[in-house]
Each structure stands twice: as structure tokens, then as C-alpha cells.
Design a protein around this motif. Sequence first.
Motif, PDB file in Angstrom:
ATOM      1  N   LYS A   1      -6.673  11.176 -26.788  1.00  0.00           N
ATOM      2  CA  LYS A   1      -6.427  12.441 -26.086  1.00  0.00           C
ATOM      3  C   LYS A   1      -5.547  13.316 -26.969  1.00  0.00           C
ATOM      4  CE  LYS A   1      -5.286  14.117 -21.507  1.00  0.00           C
ATOM      5  NZ  LYS A   1      -4.723  13.800 -20.205  1.00  0.00           N
ATOM      6  N   ILE A   2      -5.997  14.503 -27.251  1.00  0.00           N
ATOM      7  CA  ILE A   2      -5.217  15.352 -28.166  1.00  0.00           C
ATOM      8  C   ILE A   2      -4.592  16.548 -27.459  1.00  0.00           C
ATOM      9  CG2 ILE A   2      -6.297  14.696 -30.358  1.00  0.00           C
ATOM     10  CD1 ILE A   2      -8.261  17.035 -29.992  1.00  0.00           C
TER      11      ILE A   2
ATOM     12  N   GLY B   1      -2.746   9.194 -26.024  1.00  0.00           N
ATOM     13  CA  GLY B   1      -3.233   7.909 -25.492  1.00  0.00           C
ATOM     14  C   GLY B   1      -4.704   7.682 -25.810  1.00  0.00           C
ATOM     15  N   LEU B   2      -5.115   6.433 -25.650  1.00  0.00           N
ATOM     16  CA  LEU B   2      -6.503   6.079 -25.977  1.00  0.00           C
ATOM     17  C   LEU B   2      -7.303   5.744 -24.715  1.00  0.00           C
ATOM     18  CD1 LEU B   2      -5.891   3.631 -28.995  1.00  0.00           C
ATOM     19  CD2 LEU B   2      -6.434   6.078 -29.122  1.00  0.00           C
ATOM     20  N   LEU B   3      -8.505   6.302 -24.673  1.00  0.00           N
ATOM     21  CA  LEU B   3      -9.445   5.993 -23.598  1.00  0.00           C
ATOM     22  C   LEU B   3     -10.547   5.144 -24.233  1.00  0.00           C
ATOM     23  CD1 LEU B   3     -10.462   6.548 -20.682  1.00  0.00           C
ATOM     24  CD2 LEU B   3     -11.545   8.624 -21.551  1.00  0.00           C
TER      25      LEU B   3
ATOM     26  N   THR C   1     -22.489   4.752 -30.998  1.00  0.00           N
ATOM     27  CA  THR C   1     -21.583   3.746 -31.565  1.00  0.00           C
ATOM     28  C   THR C   1     -20.106   3.961 -31.237  1.00  0.00           C
ATOM     29  OG1 THR C   1     -21.558   5.029 -33.592  1.00  0.00           O
ATOM     30  CG2 THR C   1     -23.068   3.149 -33.531  1.00  0.00           C
ATOM     31  N   THR C   2     -19.769   5.081 -30.626  1.00  0.00           N
ATOM     32  CA  THR C   2     -18.330   5.325 -30.412  1.00  0.00           C
ATOM     33  C   THR C   2     -17.863   4.813 -29.048  1.00  0.00           C
ATOM     34  OG1 THR C   2     -18.922   7.539 -29.696  1.00  0.00           O
ATOM     35  CG2 THR C   2     -18.127   7.318 -31.938  1.00  0.00           C
ATOM     36  N   CYS C   3     -16.636   4.345 -29.022  1.00  0.00           N
ATOM     37  CA  CYS C   3     -16.120   3.830 -27.749  1.00  0.00           C
ATOM     38  C   CYS C   3     -14.602   4.044 -27.600  1.00  0.00           C
ATOM     39  CB  CYS C   3     -16.472   2.368 -27.576  1.00  0.00           C
ATOM     40  SG  CYS C   3     -16.065   1.340 -28.974  1.00  0.00           S
TER      41      CYS C   3
ATOM     42  N   GLU D   1     -10.381  13.353 -29.439  1.00  0.00           N
ATOM     43  CA  GLU D   1     -11.032  13.149 -30.737  1.00  0.00           C
ATOM     44  C   GLU D   1     -11.546  11.707 -30.776  1.00  0.00           C
ATOM     45  OE1 GLU D   1      -7.990  13.781 -33.688  1.00  0.00           O
ATOM     46  OE2 GLU D   1      -7.068  11.826 -33.337  1.00  0.00           O
ATOM     47  N   ILE D   2     -12.629  11.542 -31.496  1.00  0.00           N
ATOM     48  CA  ILE D   2     -13.210  10.197 -31.608  1.00  0.00           C
ATOM     49  C   ILE D   2     -12.395   9.391 -32.612  1.00  0.00           C
ATOM     50  CG2 ILE D   2     -15.212   8.935 -32.525  1.00  0.00           C
ATOM     51  CD1 ILE D   2     -16.974  11.218 -31.402  1.00  0.00           C
ATOM     52  N   VAL D   3     -12.099   8.154 -32.262  1.00  0.00           N
ATOM     53  CA  VAL D   3     -11.461   7.270 -33.233  1.00  0.00           C
ATOM     54  C   VAL D   3     -12.574   6.377 -33.785  1.00  0.00           C
ATOM     55  CG1 VAL D   3      -9.647   5.576 -33.638  1.00  0.00           C
ATOM     56  CG2 VAL D   3      -9.363   7.287 -31.829  1.00  0.00           C
ATOM     57  N   LYS D   4     -12.835   6.558 -35.041  1.00  0.00           N
ATOM     58  CA  LYS D   4     -13.952   5.812 -35.646  1.00  0.00           C
ATOM     59  C   LYS D   4     -13.586   4.340 -35.795  1.00  0.00           C
ATOM     60  CE  LYS D   4     -16.950   9.139 -37.757  1.00  0.00           C
ATOM     61  NZ  LYS D   4     -17.441   9.601 -36.514  1.00  0.00           N
ATOM     62  N   THR D   5     -14.501   3.484 -35.396  1.00  0.00           N
ATOM     63  CA  THR D   5     -14.248   2.045 -35.452  1.00  0.00           C
ATOM     64  C   THR D   5     -15.492   1.339 -36.000  1.00  0.00           C
ATOM     65  OG1 THR D   5     -14.982   1.975 -33.169  1.00  0.00           O
ATOM     66  CG2 THR D   5     -12.619   1.928 -33.530  1.00  0.00           C
TER      67      THR D   5
END
Length: 230
Positions: A228-229, A173-175, A222-224, A194-198
Motif C-alpha cells: 500500500k503506497i 503494509g502488504l496485502l 503471477t502476482t500476489c 504497487e506490486i511487489v515482484k516475487t
Amino acid sequence: MIHRKKIKEGIYNLLTLWKLQLKKKIRGFYSDQHQLTSTTAVNRYPELFAEVQKIFLSSRNNVEPLILSFGCSTGEECFSLREYFKDAKIIGVDINNRNLRKASRKNNDARIKFLFSSTENIEKEGKYDLIFCLSVLCRWEDTKNVTNCERIYPFQKFEASVKELSNQLLEGGLLVIYNSNFRFEDTTIFGDYEIVKTPSVEDSGFVNKFDANNNLLTDIHTTCIYRKII
Ligand SMILES: C[S@@+](CC[C@H](N)C(=O)[O-])C[C@H]1O[C@@H](n2cnc3c(N)ncnc32)[C@H](O)[C@@H]1O
């Protein structure tokens, strides 16, 4: 005559200011409260919403997602999310009952629900595929001109809440944390993510960032979006 009018106006302005300050202080006493103001808008973060939609659909396009909007205010965030996630069940939680009443009055979508923000209510509906914490894990603008925010909004409070929310997020899931006073990377649970780069979405930059010791940071964060891994 003009003199009297001016005095009246002055007294009125002073009283209004005093009322506002008092209101802020009273609300500040609620130990669970993060951001004190309820500012919101329809489709307030279009780039962010589109990015989350894209990321989510590319990895989990076979599910009807369960979404939590933590700090949903008067509901606009949930109604906007519906446009991006047509099949989702959306739970909006807020600590302000007045906001929740307004949100419920506007709601005619059976798959959007507004609840008081308590661990019990959040857990009862979970676990979630997506959790949005937008402009809530902060104290704007009380933290605008300080170099240490411990007395206004300590890191521990931020960390305790994200930990609780993280427990309700499904693996994969994404936070999404936007406009916060702290970096999710500084919490002890960041190792589970893990960071999802956007590249198309950057922190707005207007909410000051502080480190885990509550000291002001000057570099741009810059990350937001975090996956969840574990
Ligand atoms: C500035 S509004 C943000 C609304 C919406 N997320 C947006 O970005 O448009 C912040 C909201 O967070 C709510 N809030 C503060 N502490 C909270 C908590 N512990 N649980 C849930 N909501 C909270 C406030 O009542 C307010 O409605």
C-alpha cells in the motif's frame, strides 16, 4: 443378499451426495461467504511466507507487526505465520464458527487471537501491517469449469471485500492475495498499491482467474503481494 447390500450402498451414497449439495447450498446463502470449504494445512505456502517475511523485514524491521489472516479456517495458517513472524500479534478471522472453535482449542499462544469475521471485529484490532487472504477469495471448485462466474462468485463481491480489508491496512503494509478467482489489479483500489515482484512465488494456477466482467482469463497471473503506497 448381495443385491440388497448394493441397493443399501446406493441409497447411502445418494443421501451423502444430497447432504453435501444441500450443505453447500445453505452455506452459499451466507452473503458474506467467499470460499465454502475449509481445507488448510500447516505451513501450506512456505515459499510465499518466506518471501513475505523477507520483504517485510527489509522495509519495516523495527516493528512488532500486526497480522490479519482473513479466512484462517482451523488456525494452521496463524500458527505457521508465528514461525515466520516471531514478534507479531496475529489475528485470525473466519466466517465459520466451527472452524474458530477448533482453532481456539488448539491455541496456546497469547499473541494469537481468533475472531468471527465481521467488519467490526477486524476494525477493532487494526490497523494491520500484513493482511493475508489465502485460498479464501474464491469459489473453488465451483468455478473450475465455467467461462463466466457471475452467478457463482461475482467480481463485485471480491472487490467489496478487498476494499474493506484495504481500509484496515497501514500505509506501507502488504496485502497478500493467493488462490483468488480475480486479479487485485482489476479493482478500483489497485491505484493505491504497487506490486511487489516475487519471482520465487507464482500463483498456483489451479484456481481459475476471471476478469472484472466475470469472464474467464487464460493468461497466467503471477502476482500476489501488493504494497500500500497511499
Ligand atoms: C480453503 S480455506 C483457506 C484456509 C487458509 N487460509 C489456508 O489457505 O490454508 C477458506 C476459509 O475461508 C473462510 N471464509 C469464507 N468466507 C469468509 C469471510 N467472509 N470471512 C472470513 N473467512 C471466510 C472459510 O470459512 C474457510 O475456512
